[in-house]
Design an enzyme around this catalytic site. Structure first.
Site, PDB file in Angstrom:
ATOM      1  N   SER A 203     -27.420  23.979   0.662  1.00 25.39           N
ATOM      2  CA  SER A 203     -28.073  24.833  -0.399  1.00 25.39           C
ATOM      3  C   SER A 203     -29.273  24.554  -0.623  1.00 25.39           C
ATOM      4  O   SER A 203     -29.801  23.387  -0.603  1.00 25.39           O
ATOM      5  CB  SER A 203     -27.144  24.891  -1.591  1.00 25.39           C
TER       6      SER A 203
ATOM      7  N   LYS B  80     -18.088  24.960  -5.446  1.00 26.27           N
ATOM      8  CA  LYS B  80     -19.749  25.313  -5.800  1.00 26.27           C
ATOM      9  C   LYS B  80     -19.914  25.960  -7.161  1.00 26.27           C
ATOM     10  O   LYS B  80     -21.097  26.456  -7.281  1.00 26.27           O
ATOM     11  CB  LYS B  80     -19.945  26.651  -4.818  1.00 26.27           C
TER      12      LYS B  80
ATOM     13  N   LYS C  67     -23.992  18.070  -2.252  1.00 28.52           N
ATOM     14  CA  LYS C  67     -24.559  18.575  -0.967  1.00 28.52           C
ATOM     15  C   LYS C  67     -25.491  17.850  -0.501  1.00 28.52           C
ATOM     16  O   LYS C  67     -25.794  17.715   0.909  1.00 28.52           O
ATOM     17  CB  LYS C  67     -25.409  19.947  -1.181  1.00 28.52           C
TER      18      LYS C  67
ATOM     19  N   TYR D 131     -22.525  19.485  -8.224  1.00 28.61           N
ATOM     20  CA  TYR D 131     -22.699  20.198  -7.075  1.00 28.61           C
ATOM     21  C   TYR D 131     -23.802  20.000  -6.175  1.00 28.61           C
ATOM     22  O   TYR D 131     -23.562  19.767  -4.719  1.00 28.61           O
ATOM     23  CB  TYR D 131     -22.489  21.478  -7.724  1.00 28.61           C
TER      24      TYR D 131
HETATM   25  P1  NAD Z   1     -16.134  30.328  -1.695  1.00 25.69           P
HETATM   26  O1  NAD Z   1     -15.738  29.498  -2.866  1.00 25.69           O
HETATM   27  O2  NAD Z   1     -16.158  31.883  -1.575  1.00 25.69           O
HETATM   28  O3  NAD Z   1     -15.581  29.535  -0.436  1.00 25.69           O
HETATM   29  C1  NAD Z   1     -15.251  28.416  -0.178  1.00 25.69           C
HETATM   30  C2  NAD Z   1     -13.841  28.582   0.416  1.00 25.69           C
HETATM   31  O4  NAD Z   1     -13.620  27.158   0.668  1.00 25.69           O
HETATM   32  C3  NAD Z   1     -12.731  29.013  -0.616  1.00 25.69           C
HETATM   33  O5  NAD Z   1     -12.198  29.879   0.260  1.00 25.69           O
HETATM   34  C4  NAD Z   1     -12.112  27.752  -0.940  1.00 25.69           C
HETATM   35  O6  NAD Z   1     -10.481  28.276  -1.181  1.00 25.69           O
HETATM   36  C5  NAD Z   1     -11.908  26.911   0.204  1.00 25.69           C
HETATM   37  N1  NAD Z   1     -11.678  25.593   0.126  1.00 25.69           N
HETATM   38  C6  NAD Z   1     -12.152  24.893  -1.091  1.00 25.69           C
HETATM   39  N2  NAD Z   1     -11.579  23.513  -1.230  1.00 25.69           N
HETATM   40  C7  NAD Z   1     -11.079  23.287  -0.012  1.00 25.69           C
HETATM   41  C8  NAD Z   1     -10.452  22.490   0.560  1.00 25.69           C
HETATM   42  N3  NAD Z   1      -9.902  21.388   0.050  1.00 25.69           N
HETATM   43  N4  NAD Z   1      -9.617  22.666   1.499  1.00 25.69           N
HETATM   44  C9  NAD Z   1      -9.790  23.793   2.280  1.00 25.69           C
HETATM   45  N5  NAD Z   1     -10.476  24.762   1.728  1.00 25.69           N
HETATM   46  C10 NAD Z   1     -11.005  24.733   0.471  1.00 25.69           C
HETATM   47  O7  NAD Z   1     -18.017  29.757  -1.484  1.00 25.69           O
HETATM   48  P2  NAD Z   1     -19.063  30.661  -0.519  1.00 25.69           P
HETATM   49  O8  NAD Z   1     -19.885  31.274  -1.599  1.00 25.69           O
HETATM   50  O9  NAD Z   1     -18.463  31.170   0.467  1.00 25.69           O
HETATM   51  O10 NAD Z   1     -19.595  29.242  -0.099  1.00 25.69           O
HETATM   52  C11 NAD Z   1     -19.433  28.519   1.157  1.00 25.69           C
HETATM   53  C12 NAD Z   1     -20.185  27.343   1.288  1.00 25.69           C
HETATM   54  O11 NAD Z   1     -21.530  27.692   1.017  1.00 25.69           O
HETATM   55  C13 NAD Z   1     -19.798  26.332   0.282  1.00 25.69           C
HETATM   56  O12 NAD Z   1     -19.915  24.956   0.685  1.00 25.69           O
HETATM   57  C14 NAD Z   1     -21.080  26.576  -0.627  1.00 25.69           C
HETATM   58  O13 NAD Z   1     -21.353  25.454  -1.671  1.00 25.69           O
HETATM   59  C15 NAD Z   1     -22.069  26.912   0.079  1.00 25.69           C
HETATM   60  N6  NAD Z   1     -23.029  27.651  -0.681  1.00 25.69           N
HETATM   61  C16 NAD Z   1     -22.877  28.897  -1.023  1.00 25.69           C
HETATM   62  C17 NAD Z   1     -23.839  29.540  -1.780  1.00 25.69           C
HETATM   63  C18 NAD Z   1     -23.540  30.898  -2.248  1.00 25.69           C
HETATM   64  O14 NAD Z   1     -24.366  31.256  -3.092  1.00 25.69           O
HETATM   65  N7  NAD Z   1     -22.476  31.546  -2.127  1.00 25.69           N
HETATM   66  C19 NAD Z   1     -25.214  29.062  -1.772  1.00 25.69           C
HETATM   67  C20 NAD Z   1     -25.517  27.865  -1.105  1.00 25.69           C
HETATM   68  C21 NAD Z   1     -24.509  27.188  -0.507  1.00 25.69           C
HETATM   69  C1  UD1 Z   2     -27.326  29.620  -7.967  1.00 22.97           C
HETATM   70  C2  UD1 Z   2     -26.649  28.171  -8.331  1.00 22.97           C
HETATM   71  C3  UD1 Z   2     -27.368  27.110  -7.367  1.00 22.97           C
HETATM   72  C4  UD1 Z   2     -27.448  27.437  -5.960  1.00 22.97           C
HETATM   73  C5  UD1 Z   2     -28.232  28.956  -5.963  1.00 22.97           C
HETATM   74  C6  UD1 Z   2     -28.164  29.470  -4.557  1.00 22.97           C
HETATM   75  C7  UD1 Z   2     -25.953  28.133 -10.530  1.00 22.97           C
HETATM   76  C8  UD1 Z   2     -26.342  27.729 -12.036  1.00 22.97           C
HETATM   77  N1  UD1 Z   2     -26.912  27.870  -9.798  1.00 22.97           N
HETATM   78  O1  UD1 Z   2     -28.502  29.510  -8.694  1.00 22.97           O
HETATM   79  O2  UD1 Z   2     -26.726  25.853  -7.485  1.00 22.97           O
HETATM   80  O3  UD1 Z   2     -28.045  26.874  -5.256  1.00 22.97           O
HETATM   81  O4  UD1 Z   2     -27.577  29.842  -6.884  1.00 22.97           O
HETATM   82  O5  UD1 Z   2     -26.967  30.037  -4.118  1.00 22.97           O
HETATM   83  O6  UD1 Z   2     -24.976  28.803 -10.257  1.00 22.97           O
HETATM   84  N2  UD1 Z   2     -29.596  35.069 -14.274  1.00 22.97           N
HETATM   85  C9  UD1 Z   2     -29.404  35.640 -15.525  1.00 22.97           C
HETATM   86  N3  UD1 Z   2     -28.462  36.123 -16.031  1.00 22.97           N
HETATM   87  C10 UD1 Z   2     -27.182  35.755 -15.533  1.00 22.97           C
HETATM   88  C11 UD1 Z   2     -26.923  34.972 -14.324  1.00 22.97           C
HETATM   89  C12 UD1 Z   2     -28.386  34.729 -13.684  1.00 22.97           C
HETATM   90  O7  UD1 Z   2     -30.522  35.964 -15.972  1.00 22.97           O
HETATM   91  O8  UD1 Z   2     -25.871  36.073 -15.892  1.00 22.97           O
HETATM   92  C13 UD1 Z   2     -30.813  34.591 -13.680  1.00 22.97           C
HETATM   93  C14 UD1 Z   2     -30.813  33.069 -13.694  1.00 22.97           C
HETATM   94  O9  UD1 Z   2     -31.721  32.435 -14.665  1.00 22.97           O
HETATM   95  C15 UD1 Z   2     -32.012  33.150 -12.260  1.00 22.97           C
HETATM   96  C16 UD1 Z   2     -31.578  34.296 -11.491  1.00 22.97           C
HETATM   97  O10 UD1 Z   2     -30.773  35.176 -12.551  1.00 22.97           O
HETATM   98  O11 UD1 Z   2     -33.259  33.243 -12.726  1.00 22.97           O
HETATM   99  C17 UD1 Z   2     -30.492  33.876 -10.267  1.00 22.97           C
HETATM  100  O12 UD1 Z   2     -29.382  33.225 -10.783  1.00 22.97           O
HETATM  101  P1  UD1 Z   2     -28.062  32.876  -9.949  1.00 22.97           P
HETATM  102  O13 UD1 Z   2     -27.710  34.069  -9.427  1.00 22.97           O
HETATM  103  O14 UD1 Z   2     -27.168  32.099 -10.692  1.00 22.97           O
HETATM  104  O15 UD1 Z   2     -28.798  31.787  -8.833  1.00 22.97           O
HETATM  105  P2  UD1 Z   2     -29.851  30.353  -9.152  1.00 22.97           P
HETATM  106  O16 UD1 Z   2     -30.322  30.357 -10.258  1.00 22.97           O
HETATM  107  O17 UD1 Z   2     -30.808  30.328  -7.700  1.00 22.97           O
END
Ligand code: NAD
Ligand code: UD1
Length: 356
Positions: free
Chosen positions: A137, A97, A167, A163
Site C-alpha cells: 500500500s 486492512k 505492510k 496496518y
Molecule cells: P478485503 O478485506 O476485501 O480482502 C481481503 C481478503 O482476505 C478478505 O476476503 C478476507 O476474508 C481474507 N482474509 C483475511 N484474513 C485472512 C486469513 N487469515 N486467511 C485467509 N483469508 C483471509 O481487502 P481488499 O481491499 O481486497 O485488499 C486486498 C489486499 O490489498 C489487502 O492485503 C490490503 O491490505 C491491500 N490493499 C488494499 C487497499 C484498498 O484500498 N482496498 C489499498 C492498499 C492495499
Molecule cells: C486509506 C487508508 C490507507 C490506505 C489508503 C489507500 C484509512 C484511514 N487509510 O487512506 O491506509 O493506504 O486508503 O488505499 O483508511 N474522507 C472524508 N470523509 C470520509 C472518508 C474520507 O473526507 O468519510 C477523505 C479523507 O480525509 C481523504 C480522502 O477522503 O482526504 C480519501 O480518504 P480514504 O478513502 O480513507 O483514503 P486514504 O486517506 O488515502
C-alpha cells in the site's frame, strides 16, 4: 499463451474486493485460478455454496473458480492446496486492512498480516514456488516528503498504525527472503486508492459496517443508506482545501496484477521489486463528490468537519515504473470510477447481501 498447460495462480484473499476483481482478467488472459480465503471479510454464500463474490465472478467469466475456505494461519490446510495444485505463482491479497481497528487490536493485525505471510512464504518455499505478487500500500510511504511519490521515496518512517507497519514489515521480510535465495521473483505492488466496481455492476466493494473510505461512503449517501458525508477538513494546502488522493479504478488495478504475473512468469525479476500502482493524478474530496453527484444525478449532502488523525494533504504517485517495468498504465477516468461504483451501489444498495 504459448504453453499447452496454463500456469496456475493461487490468490490468497481472493474472495475480497481486490482479489475477486483480479480473478476476471486473470481468467480472461488464460490463467488457471485457485482461491483461498477464510471469509473473515467476504460475503459467505448460502449453505454449500461458494462465497457470493466468487459466484458473481463465475457468472461474469462463464467458468468455475476453484475455491477453498481456508485460513492462512492454518499451515497444513494451506500446504494441502499446494500439494493438490501445480501452483506457478501466488498473488497474496489476504490480510486485515482497517486502519482504525489495527490501532485497537494490533496483535491480531500482526498475527494475520505478518505471521500469515510468513506461513505462506514458508509453504511456498517448501513447495519450490518462488514467484509472488504482494499487495502492499501507499501507506508505507507515510506522510509524503515530495510529490508525485516515486518508489525511491523513503518507506517506514512515522507510520502511525499497525496496518501500515504490517505492510512495511512484510515488504522487509520479502527483501530479506530474496537476498537469501536468488531464485525468488517478487513484485510488491503499492496500491494508491482503489475504487469502483466491475462495469457490469455485479461485483463491487462491500464494506462491513460504516465505510472508512471516501468512495464507498459517498456511494452509500447517494443511494440513501446514509444521510450525510463528513468531509475531514477543508484547510489543507490543496486546490480547494480538502484532501487529494490518487484514485484508481479497480479493473485497472486488476489488470496491473495480470501484468505483474506475466512479468513474474518470465522469471526475470530476480529479487523483490516495489512498484506504485496509481494513475498519477490527484483529485480532492470535493471533486469526487461533484463527479459522483453528476454521474448519479443524486445530491450528496456533506458537512465539513475537523481533519481525520493521520491524514495527509495530498498523496499521488509517479506511475512511470509500472509503465516501463510492467507495461501497465491506468486507463480509466474518475468519471468511470464513479459511474461503475454507482452502477454497483444502485443495483445492490445493501451490497452482496442484496444479491443472495
Ligand atoms: P478485503 O478485506 O476485501 O480482502 C481481503 C481478503 O482476505 C478478505 O476476503 C478476507 O476474508 C481474507 N482474509 C483475511 N484474513 C485472512 C486469513 N487469515 N486467511 C485467509 N483469508 C483471509 O481487502 P481488499 O481491499 O481486497 O485488499 C486486498 C489486499 O490489498 C489487502 O492485503 C490490503 O491490505 C491491500 N490493499 C488494499 C487497499 C484498498 O484500498 N482496498 C489499498 C492498499 C492495499
Ligand atoms: C486509506 C487508508 C490507507 C490506505 C489508503 C489507500 C484509512 C484511514 N487509510 O487512506 O491506509 O493506504 O486508503 O488505499 O483508511 N474522507 C472524508 N470523509 C470520509 C472518508 C474520507 O473526507 O468519510 C477523505 C479523507 O480525509 C481523504 C480522502 O477522503 O482526504 C480519501 O480518504 P480514504 O478513502 O480513507 O483514503 P486514504 O486517506 O488515502
Amino acid at each position: 499463451m504459448n504453453s499447452s498447460k496454463s500456469p496456475c495462480v493461487l490468490l490468497t484473499g481472493g474472495a475480497g474486493y481486490v482479489g475477486s476483481h483480479t480473478i476476471i482478467p486473470l481468467i480472461e488472459s488464460g490463467y488457471e485460478v485457485v482461491v483461498l480465503d477464510n471469509l473473515s471479510n467476504a460475503c459467505k454464500g448460502d449453505e454449500g455454496q461458494k462465497p457470493v463474490p466468487i459466484t458473481k465472478v463465475e457468472e461474469i467469466v462463464g467458468k468455475q473458480v476453484t475455491f477453498y475456505n481456508v485460513d492462512l494461519l492454518d499451515y497444513n490446510s494451506v500446504a494441502q492446496i499446494f500439494d493438490k495444485h501445480d501452483i506457478s505463482c501466488v498473488i497474496h491479497f489476504a490480510g486485515l486492512k482497517a486502519v482504525g481497528e489495527s490501532c485497537v487490536i494490533p496483535l491480531t493485525y500482526y498475527r494475520v498480516n505478518v505471521s500469515g505471510s510468513i506461513n505462506l512464504f514458508e509453504i511456498m518455499k517448501a513447495h519450490n514456488v518462488k514467484k509472488l505478487v504482494f499487495s502492499s500500500s501507499s501507506t508505507v510511504y507515510g506522510e509524503p516528503k515530495f510529490l508525485p511519490i516515486t518508489e525511491s521515496h523513503s518507506v517506514g518512517q512515522n507510520l502511525l498504525n499497525g496496518y501500515a507497519k504490517s505492510k512495511y514489515y512484510i515488504e522487509g521480510i520479502l527483501q530479506d527472503l530474496c537476498n537469501s535465495d536468488k531464485e525468488w521473483n517478487v513484485i510488491i505492488l503499492r496500491y494508491f486508492n482503489p475504487v469502483g466496481a466491475h462495469p457490469s455492476g455485479q461485483l463491487g466493494e462491500d464494506p462491513t459496517g460504516i465505510p472508512n473510505n471516501l468512495m464507498p461512503f459517498v456511494a452509500q449517501v447517494a443511494v440513501g443508506n446514509r444521510p450525510c458525508l463528513k468531509v475531514f477538513g477543508n484547510d489543507y494546502d490543496t486546490i480547494d482545501g480538502t484532501g487529494v488522493r490518487d484514485y484508481l479504478h479497480i479493473m485497472d488495478l486488476a489488470d496491473g496484477h495480470v501484468s505483474a504475473v506475466k512479468k513474474i512468469e518470465t522469471n526475470s525479476v530476480n529479487g523483490a521489486v516495489a512498484i506504485n500502482l496509481g494513475t498519477g493524478n490527484g483529485f480532492s474530496v470535493l471533486q469526487v463528490i461533484e463527479t459522483f453527484s453528476q454521474v448519479s444525478g443524486r445530491k450528496i449532502p456533506y458537512e465539513i468537519v475537523g481533519r481525520r488523525q493521520g491524514d495527509c494533504a495530498s498523496s499521488y504517485c509517479d506511475a512511470s515504473l509500472a509503465k516501463s517495468f510492467l507495461g501497465w498504465e491506468a486507463k480509466k477516468t474518475l468519471k468511470e470510477m464513479c459511474e461503475d461504483t454507482w452502477k454497483w451501489q444502485s443495483m445492490y444498495p445493501k451490497g452482496f447481501s442484496t444479491a443472495k
